[in-house]
Enzyme design. Structure first.
Site: not given
Ligand code: NAG
Ligand code: NAG
Ligand code: NAG
Ligand code: NAG
Ligand code: NAG
Ligand code: NAG
Ligand code: NAG
Ligand code: NAG
Length: 692
Positions: A432-435, A497
């Site tokens: 997965g890719q996060g910020g 978040d």
């Protein structure tokens, strides 16, 4: 007895004589005396033993009774008179001395030796040198002449000259003159002269004056004084008024080279030549050799290269037997001879290939060097950047903490380790890719295998639904994590978040709160900070959204939404729901107000939970979702509530039906249907009945 003794003595004497004679013969041939005083006596000349000279004509006697010793040739018997040897040269010359002829007649005085002692080398290998002698006369108005004869006797030569004293006569001169014409005259002689006679004739009588004449070595400086027309010679060799004269000698006087019976040129590299001064032959070394041509091995090679004046080479000289040749050094051309084309430096053609090669190589070198330097610079810059990020992101503090706590909770990985672990960040390993904004350091989490809470609630249709107990535990653990962030961390952290997609679950449904991408550290004495509003729609605290003021209660709001997700199995935002119900929080609040909690609950929750529990959870959710942040509980309270709720469940494990029944009893309008099932309908005030 006596006879026997006599024989013995005789035999002994005999043997002694034999030994001595043989030894003397061998030694004399080996060791000949080659010097008499300062005078060298080279073969064919010699002294003593006949083996030491060629023949009787070369028999030299050394008179050592006088000092310095005198070397005498001929010794009366041969040339009728002693010839004192002054010098012998192997070029065929022998210097001796002879008395000069003089005429000193006057009125009262009658001293004259006009004829002199006639000498003749008629049978000998000697002759007067025509190249080295001059017939010389000294006197005033004197006519002197020499009558010479050769071996064949058929030829008679007469040569002479007149000496006058004009110029010198009228003055008194007391000085030295060599034979330059005044009071002195000279004339050369023909070759082949072996004997001669001198005559002096005075043109006019100059009484009181002497006249002299003889054959004299031309190199000899005959000095004389003219004083008032009286001449005195001041440079005789000795008291006997002798002057030097040069004889030529040959190896044999009556043979040519071809006729030679006892060939004299014994040395290798020697050559025979006919004498130019009368008959006979002589020997000399071949060109390029020097030494004595009359003995074996006498002529030896001249190393011309050792003597700069004897070779004619421009640069390099190479000696060879009897000669030499010349060479030029590398980079020069020519035959190397000074009399030839000498040596000239090779024309340097423009080295195109070398220049191209050189330029290419240096360019390549430059390229490699600059690439290397650039690479180094890049590496250094990235190192610095890494360092900077490391420091900026608390790397040092982290490292310090790891060191001081000796904890293995954290571990710092190097890029190399990460590259190995992720197979160089292969696309296949991306989950997965996060910020995150920063490249380094990378935060490495443990791998949580079971996906996110979101996945479990909303997407895992095929998976068995999570039990209520697990749901409560998950909620508790999330709350504990947040409470820790808010209160236990050295500096409060607001996650900002919180959502089901950021809650990771492992195989045992243990919770990990993830994605701190937008989290904020909060200075200790601040309870709120103003910041850019960030978060996910549906979870975002509406108060924070309106005011931009961030407090820990924003996380509480988000947590409330997650709690709702756990309870209802609904998404925080669902476009499939009617417009006003899209936001789960608002949907839930509205449903609660309309007492429609049970319709909202997820099936398994509904079946496993007690009414009290459900009401308590619902109440907790509502409190968390209060629009006014101040009225929301803090995370610690939430934790306590949830822990209480979990205990609840253990002690009150009630059957579904009992819940329904309980609910029915506490509400109006609940009726049992035919199947024994209760259905709840109508309004009931949850806060009244179930609020603890
Ligand atoms: C050489 O000369 C000496 C002196 O005149 C004489 O005694 C001797 O016998 C001579 N030798 C020969 C071989 O003629
Ligand atoms: C000198 O001697 C020669 C011959 O010996 C003679 O003829 C001459 O007259 C002499 N002169 C005098 C001055 O004695
Ligand atoms: C000639 O000169 C020399 C020295 O130069 C001297 O000894 C000699 O006496 C002089 N002779 C006469 C006659 O003057
Ligand atoms: C030179 O000779 C003349 C005549 O013969 C004589 O008178 C004179 O004295 C001489 N001079 C010397 C210096 O001997
Ligand atoms: C050469 O002369 C020598 C004497 O000096 C004599 O013995 C010899 O026989 C002569 N040789 C010839 C070929 O005339
Ligand atoms: C020497 O002289 C003879 C006769 O004159 C001649 O035949 C011969 O060739 C000469 N030898 C040399 C080497 O000159
Ligand atoms: C070198 O050679 C020259 C001429 O050949 C000669 O005069 C000179 O003596 C020689 N020098 C030496 C040291 O041999
Ligand atoms: C130069 O001189 C040497 C002897 O010194 C001789 O051998 C050679 O032939 C000469 N070369 C020329 C080109 O004259």
């Amino acid at each position: 007895m006596a006879l026997h003794w006599l024989v013995h003595v005789f035999l002994w004497c005999l043997s002694l004589a034999t030994i001595s004679s043989s030894s003397s013969a061998s030694s004399s041939s080996m060791k000949c005396q080659r010097r008499c005083g300062k005078i060298k006596i080279p073969f064919p000349f010699g002294m003593g033993d006949p083996n030491c000279f060629r023949n009787k004509w070369f028999n030299v006697t050394c008179d050592e009774s006088v000092t310095p010793p005198k070397a005498l040739l001929g010794h009366n018997r041969l040339v009728k008179q002693d010839l004192e040897v002054l010098d012998i040269s192997l070029e065929g010359h022998l210097k001796t001395k002879k008395k000069i002829i003089h005429d000193c007649r006057s009125k009262s005085y009658n001293d004259t030796d006009v004829i002199g002692t006639p000498i003749s080398f008629y049978e000998s290998p000697y002759s007067f040198s025509n190249t080295r002698n001059k017939f010389t006369a000294v006197g005033c108005n004197t006519l002197a002449y020499m009558t010479g004869f050769t071996r064949t006797s058929s030829q008679i030569f007469r040569v002479g000259c007149i000496s006058n004293c004009f110029g010198a006569a009228s003055v008194i001169i007391n000085g030295s003159y060599s034979c330059t014409g005044i009071a002195c005259c000279q004339t050369p002689i023909p070759p082949g002269i072996v004997g001669f006679q001198v005559d002096i004739s005075r043109v006019s009588a100059w009484w009181n004056s002497c006249s002299y004449a003889y054959l004299v070595d031309q190199d000899y400086d005959l000095k004389f004084t003219v004083l008032n027309l009286s001449i005195t010679i001041t440079s005789f060799l000795d008291r006997n008024k002798r002057v030097p004269v040069v004889l030529d000698w040959v190896a044999s006087q009556n043979e040519t080279c071809e006729e030679a019976t006892d060939y004299a040129c014994l040395s290798e590299n020697s050559i025979c030549y006919n004498s130019t001064n009368g008959p006979g032959y002589s020997c000399k070394c071949s060109p390029g050799y020097q030494g004595n041509p009359y003995i074996h091995g006498g002529c030896m090679d001249i190393d011309e290269c050792k003597n700069k004046t004897s070779h004619n080479c421009n640069q390099m000289c190479i000696n060879m037997p009897g000669s030499h040749h010349c060479k030029c050094r590398k980079g020069y051309h020519g035959d190397g001879w000074n009399n030839g084309t000498r040596c000239t430096a090779d024309a340097k053609e423009f080295p195109v290939l070398k220049v191209i090669l050189g330029t290419g190589l240096s360019f390549l070198f430059l390229l490699i060097a600059s690439t290397w330097i650039y690479w180094l610079w890049r590496k250094r810059r990235s190192m610095k950047l890494k360092e900077k990020f490391f420091q900026q992101n608390g790397g040092l503090v982290l490292q310090q903490k790891i060191n001081t706590r000796r904890s293995d909770t954290f571990k710092i990985f190097t890029i190399e380790e990460l590259e190995r672990a992720t197979n160089n960040y292969a696309a296949s390993t991306i989950v997965g890719q996060g910020g995150f904004e920063d490249q380094v350091p990378i935060l490495v989490y443990e791998f949580i295998s079971n996906g996110t809470l979101y996945h479990h609630i909303h997407e895992a249709g095929h998976l068995p639904s999570i039990s209520l107990e697990n749901r409560l535990r998950i909620a508790t653990e999330i709350a504990e994590a947040l409470a820790y962030l808010h209160f236990a961390a050295s500096m409060p952290i607001f996650h900002r978040d919180i959502k089901s997609a950021n809650i990771l679950l492992d195989n045992n449904f243990t919770v990990k709160v993830a994605d701190f991408g937008v989290s904020r550290l909060v200075p200790v004495d601040h309870t709120q900070i103003t910041t850019l509003v960030q978060g996910t729609w549906g979870y975002l605290d509406p108060e924070c959204f309106q005011t931009g003021k961030l407090t820990d209660r924003s996380d509480v709001y988000s947590f409330g939404v997650v709690l709702l997700e756990l309870l209802t199995g609904e998404k925080a935002v669902c476009l499939n729901r009617s417009y006003e119900d899209r936001n789960l929080a608002m949907y839930f609040v509205r449903e609660m107000k309309e007492n429609r909690l049970f319709q909202m609950l997820e099936e398994r929750v509904r079946s496993e939970a007690s009414v009290e529990q459900l009401m308590a959870i619902a109440q907790l959710s509502l409190r968390c979702l209060k629009l006014n942040g101040e009225k929301r509980p803090i995370m610690k309270e939430v934790v306590v509530d949830l822990q209480g709720l979990r205990g609840f469940q253990k002690h009150h494990s009630v059957h579904d039906q009992e819940i329904e029944k309980l609910l029915c009893e506490t509400s109006q309008g609940c009726k049992e249907d035919a199947g024994g099932q209760y259905s709840v309908s109508g309004n009931f005030d949850i806060s009244l009945t179930l609020n603890r």
